[in-house]
Motif scaffolding. Sequence first.
Motif, PDB file in Angstrom:
ATOM      1  N   ILE A  35       1.199  -0.986  -0.187  1.00 49.12           N
ATOM      2  CA  ILE A  35       0.190   0.174  -0.517  1.00 49.12           C
ATOM      3  C   ILE A  35       1.068   1.056   0.351  1.00 49.12           C
ATOM      4  CG2 ILE A  35      -1.597   1.740   1.406  1.00 49.12           C
ATOM      5  CD1 ILE A  35      -2.930  -1.291   2.461  1.00 49.12           C
ATOM      6  N   ILE A  36       1.833   1.498   1.401  1.00 52.54           N
ATOM      7  CA  ILE A  36       2.975   2.019   1.025  1.00 52.54           C
ATOM      8  C   ILE A  36       3.148   3.084  -0.348  1.00 52.54           C
ATOM      9  CG2 ILE A  36       4.585   3.915   2.573  1.00 52.54           C
ATOM     10  CD1 ILE A  36       3.771   1.688   5.151  1.00 52.54           C
ATOM     11  N   GLY A  37       4.346   1.516  -0.838  1.00 53.34           N
ATOM     12  CA  GLY A  37       4.662   1.698  -1.825  1.00 53.34           C
ATOM     13  C   GLY A  37       4.046   2.190  -2.931  1.00 53.34           C
ATOM     14  N   ALA A  38       2.477   1.069  -3.330  1.00 57.18           N
ATOM     15  CA  ALA A  38       1.882   1.857  -4.086  1.00 57.18           C
ATOM     16  C   ALA A  38       1.869   3.762  -4.370  1.00 57.18           C
ATOM     17  CB  ALA A  38       0.855   1.187  -4.699  1.00 57.18           C
ATOM     18  N   VAL A  39       1.531   3.602  -3.067  1.00 57.63           N
ATOM     19  CA  VAL A  39       1.154   5.576  -3.321  1.00 57.63           C
ATOM     20  C   VAL A  39       2.635   5.789  -3.384  1.00 57.63           C
ATOM     21  CG1 VAL A  39       0.840   7.288  -1.289  1.00 57.63           C
ATOM     22  CG2 VAL A  39      -0.653   4.499  -1.555  1.00 57.63           C
ATOM     23  N   LEU A 103       9.400  -1.791  -3.515  1.00 56.76           N
ATOM     24  CA  LEU A 103       7.537  -1.817  -3.908  1.00 56.76           C
ATOM     25  C   LEU A 103       7.886  -1.142  -5.113  1.00 56.76           C
ATOM     26  CD1 LEU A 103       5.631  -4.031  -1.396  1.00 56.76           C
ATOM     27  CD2 LEU A 103       7.137  -4.548  -4.325  1.00 56.76           C
ATOM     28  N   SER A 104       8.181   0.279  -4.374  1.00 58.35           N
ATOM     29  CA  SER A 104       8.087   1.558  -4.709  1.00 58.35           C
ATOM     30  C   SER A 104       8.529   1.650  -6.162  1.00 58.35           C
ATOM     31  CB  SER A 104       7.918   2.866  -4.190  1.00 58.35           C
ATOM     32  OG  SER A 104       9.506   2.583  -3.996  1.00 58.35           O
ATOM     33  N   GLU A 105       9.590   1.184  -5.810  1.00 67.17           N
ATOM     34  CA  GLU A 105      10.427   0.818  -7.439  1.00 67.17           C
ATOM     35  C   GLU A 105       9.856   0.098  -8.633  1.00 67.17           C
ATOM     36  OE1 GLU A 105      13.437   3.179  -8.546  1.00 67.17           O
ATOM     37  OE2 GLU A 105      11.935   4.204  -7.351  1.00 67.17           O
ATOM     38  N   ILE A 106       9.548  -1.570  -8.005  1.00 64.88           N
ATOM     39  CA  ILE A 106       9.039  -1.752  -8.986  1.00 64.88           C
ATOM     40  C   ILE A 106       8.040  -1.456  -8.907  1.00 64.88           C
ATOM     41  CG2 ILE A 106       8.210  -3.882  -9.409  1.00 64.88           C
ATOM     42  CD1 ILE A 106      10.133  -4.460  -6.665  1.00 64.88           C
ATOM     43  N   ILE A 107       7.439  -0.388  -8.414  1.00 60.58           N
ATOM     44  CA  ILE A 107       5.312  -0.534  -9.377  1.00 60.58           C
ATOM     45  C   ILE A 107       5.842   1.175 -10.003  1.00 60.58           C
ATOM     46  CG2 ILE A 107       3.817   0.929  -8.720  1.00 60.58           C
ATOM     47  CD1 ILE A 107       3.425  -1.128  -5.918  1.00 60.58           C
ATOM     48  N   ARG A 108       6.986   1.880  -9.921  1.00 62.58           N
ATOM     49  CA  ARG A 108       6.761   2.927 -10.401  1.00 62.58           C
ATOM     50  C   ARG A 108       7.292   2.561 -11.695  1.00 62.58           C
ATOM     51  NH1 ARG A 108      11.211   7.101 -11.489  1.00 62.58           N
ATOM     52  NH2 ARG A 108      12.289   5.780  -9.675  1.00 62.58           N
ATOM     53  N   SER A 109       8.061   1.534 -11.784  1.00 58.95           N
ATOM     54  CA  SER A 109       8.890   1.162 -12.995  1.00 58.95           C
ATOM     55  C   SER A 109       8.246   0.550 -14.108  1.00 58.95           C
ATOM     56  CB  SER A 109       9.947  -0.607 -12.762  1.00 58.95           C
ATOM     57  OG  SER A 109      10.645   0.336 -12.031  1.00 58.95           O
ATOM     58  N   GLY A 110       6.868   0.069 -13.353  1.00 59.31           N
ATOM     59  CA  GLY A 110       5.287  -1.051 -13.832  1.00 59.31           C
ATOM     60  C   GLY A 110       5.111   0.118 -14.579  1.00 59.31           C
ATOM     61  N   LEU A 111       4.991   1.364 -14.216  1.00 60.23           N
ATOM     62  CA  LEU A 111       3.913   2.048 -14.382  1.00 60.23           C
ATOM     63  C   LEU A 111       4.814   2.641 -15.936  1.00 60.23           C
ATOM     64  CD1 LEU A 111       3.044   4.013 -11.371  1.00 60.23           C
ATOM     65  CD2 LEU A 111       1.560   2.571 -13.236  1.00 60.23           C
ATOM     66  N   ASN A 112       5.706   3.150 -15.474  1.00 58.66           N
ATOM     67  CA  ASN A 112       6.441   3.972 -16.693  1.00 58.66           C
ATOM     68  C   ASN A 112       7.101   2.906 -18.172  1.00 58.66           C
ATOM     69  OD1 ASN A 112       7.003   5.990 -15.281  1.00 58.66           O
ATOM     70  ND2 ASN A 112       8.951   5.397 -14.221  1.00 58.66           N
ATOM     71  N   SER A 113       6.661   1.687 -17.854  1.00 59.34           N
ATOM     72  CA  SER A 113       6.915   1.330 -18.993  1.00 59.34           C
ATOM     73  C   SER A 113       5.293   1.064 -20.127  1.00 59.34           C
ATOM     74  CB  SER A 113       6.804  -0.838 -18.470  1.00 59.34           C
ATOM     75  OG  SER A 113       5.418  -1.152 -17.678  1.00 59.34           O
ATOM     76  N   ILE A 114       4.172   1.549 -19.405  1.00 54.66           N
ATOM     77  CA  ILE A 114       3.307   1.755 -20.098  1.00 54.66           C
ATOM     78  C   ILE A 114       3.678   3.280 -20.695  1.00 54.66           C
ATOM     79  CG2 ILE A 114       0.505   2.097 -20.213  1.00 54.66           C
ATOM     80  CD1 ILE A 114       1.694  -0.194 -18.789  1.00 54.66           C
TER      81      ILE A 114
END
Length: 216
Positions: A35-39, A103-114
């Motif tokens: 949750i925190i990482g996603a935010v 996790l925040s870096e993993i999620i941010r990388s996923g968002l940037n991949s779109i």
Amino acid sequence: MDFAGAYSIDHLKFLLEGFGLTLYMAVIAIICSFIIGAVIAIIRYAKVPVISQILAVIVEIIRNLPLLLLIFFTYLALPDIGIKFNPIPAAIIALTIFEAAMLSEIIRSGLNSIDKGQIEAARSSGLNYIQTLWHIILPQALRRMVPPIVSQFISLLKDTSLAVVVSVPELLHSGQIIYGQKQAYLVPILLLIVMMYFVVNYALSILSRRLEVKNT
């Protein structure tokens, strides 16, 4: 080596109690850190002025610190400024902070991949930024993020063993108490601990591979 004595009913029950605490700590830390990482990831992805830069610095600092240091800091240093936690909450908080940064870096990388073109297309169709993020970007990004996120959860489960340094009665700590009674218990107990970690982590790794194949 005394396998019969090491694997007595009382010892097995004691180990399972420790393993139960290990899983409990891992689950709580996984939920909170996600949750925190996603935010954090969404704020940084949206490039919110000032806040995103501050979060970027904090994330980089935490990611480059040993988790063991964070556990010591949470349990031993915070009481000096009036913030005191028992061993279990202290370990969970340290695990959560550390994993949230990862996790925040993993999620941010996923968002940037779109592809950015999808954002422009969604905005031109009348969706605002929040709607675009929620309905277009996040669903696609999550599919790509699942395998690395599961891998990070595996690392988190293994990292719970570091809580032994502040006497949290998790699996490794329980094992130490048992084989501390008799040297002949050392190898049997360690083998059993290895097997318990392996079963759970291997199941998660299989899940990760299947999800990766499914999303390709």
